[in-house]
Design an enzyme around this catalytic site. Structure first.
Site, PDB file in Angstrom:
ATOM      1  N   ASP A  76      13.724  -1.627  -3.225  1.00  0.00           N
ATOM      2  CA  ASP A  76      12.276  -1.627  -3.246  1.00  0.00           C
ATOM      3  C   ASP A  76      11.795  -1.642  -1.808  1.00  0.00           C
ATOM      4  O   ASP A  76      12.553  -1.913  -0.895  1.00  0.00           O
ATOM      5  CB  ASP A  76      11.819  -3.089  -3.783  1.00  0.00           C
ATOM      6  CG  ASP A  76      10.547  -3.299  -3.953  1.00  0.00           C
ATOM      7  OD1 ASP A  76       9.780  -2.466  -4.051  1.00  0.00           O
ATOM      8  OD2 ASP A  76      10.072  -4.449  -3.409  1.00  0.00           O
ATOM      9  N   ASP A 101       8.068  -2.813  -0.515  1.00  0.00           N
ATOM     10  CA  ASP A 101       7.308  -3.869   0.135  1.00  0.00           C
ATOM     11  C   ASP A 101       7.924  -5.237  -0.355  1.00  0.00           C
ATOM     12  O   ASP A 101       8.122  -5.400  -1.494  1.00  0.00           O
ATOM     13  CB  ASP A 101       5.960  -3.724  -0.360  1.00  0.00           C
ATOM     14  CG  ASP A 101       5.280  -2.413  -0.014  1.00  0.00           C
ATOM     15  OD1 ASP A 101       5.092  -2.244   1.265  1.00  0.00           O
ATOM     16  OD2 ASP A 101       4.843  -1.669  -0.915  1.00  0.00           O
TER      17      ASP A 101
END
Ligand code: MG
Ligand code: ZN
Length: 196
Positions: A8, A10
């Site tokens: 991922d 953020d």
């Protein structure tokens, strides 16, 4: 067939940022800061010829918070900071959609927004990734569930560098592995990929 570390963006590569209305992903390139020593993890994966594939929901443009140009600049800044620290992402897959988008062309219930597995499956097809031998590094339940839905193992990274209540929620997600430091994360990846 290749192995991959999906990750991922953020809260995993770059920190979330506290704005007036709460924690969010960076809204401007100058707010982009890497999660401490994340480049060590990515560098180790790069060195071992395992693909690094970013899988990210970016609904900021759809929601009218930022424009496409700014969104692209933020993405570039993330990769520039990694590069300056000797690490790189092989390929990035982004879902720009949101079911309640204010931008009509981005308003849709798509197959690529995590926890849907669409982006992981697309990456697997395009890059020739063996999903059973790959793992997803995330910081939220939607990452864990996207991984599960794609048949990929999940590793949740519980660091304390941004949103403080995120970890409690993340612990409830049924990830296959959990780590709360860079060293723990590296150890789990070494065991998973069977590399000393
Ligand atoms: Mg995240
Ligand atoms: Zn999408």
């Amino acid at each position: 067939m290749k192995k991959a570390l999906f990750l991922d963006r953020d809260g995993v590569i770059n920190r979330l940022v506290k704005y007036g209305n709460g924690w969010d992903c960076p809204q401007t390139p100058k707010d982009v800061k890497l999660v401490e020593r994340i480049e060590k993890i990515i560098f180790w994966v790069n060195q071992n010829k395992i693909l690094v594939v970013e899988i990210s929901n970016q609904p900021g443009v759809a929601k009218g918070k930022i424009d496409q140009k700014t969104s692209d600049e933020i993405e570039r800044k993330v990769h520039q900071l990694l590069k300056e620290n000797g690490a790189f992402v092989d390929k990035t897959y982004i879902c720009p959609h949101h079911p309640q988008a204010v931008v009509p062309e981005l308003k849709k219930v798509c197959d690529c927004r995590k926890p849907k597995p669409g982006l992981i499956l697309k990456a697997s097809e395009e890059l020739g990734i063996n999903l059973k031998k790959s793992i997803f590094l995330g910081d939220k339940a939607s990452d864990v569930n996207a991984a599960k839905n794609a048949g990929v193992k999940s590793l949740i990274y519980l660091h304390n560098e941004d949103e403080s209540n995120k970890n409690e929620e993340a612990k409830r997600a049924q990830a296959d592995f959990r780590a709360s430091s860079v060293n723990e994360t590296l150890q789990i990846l070494k065991n998973f990929f069977k590399i000393k």
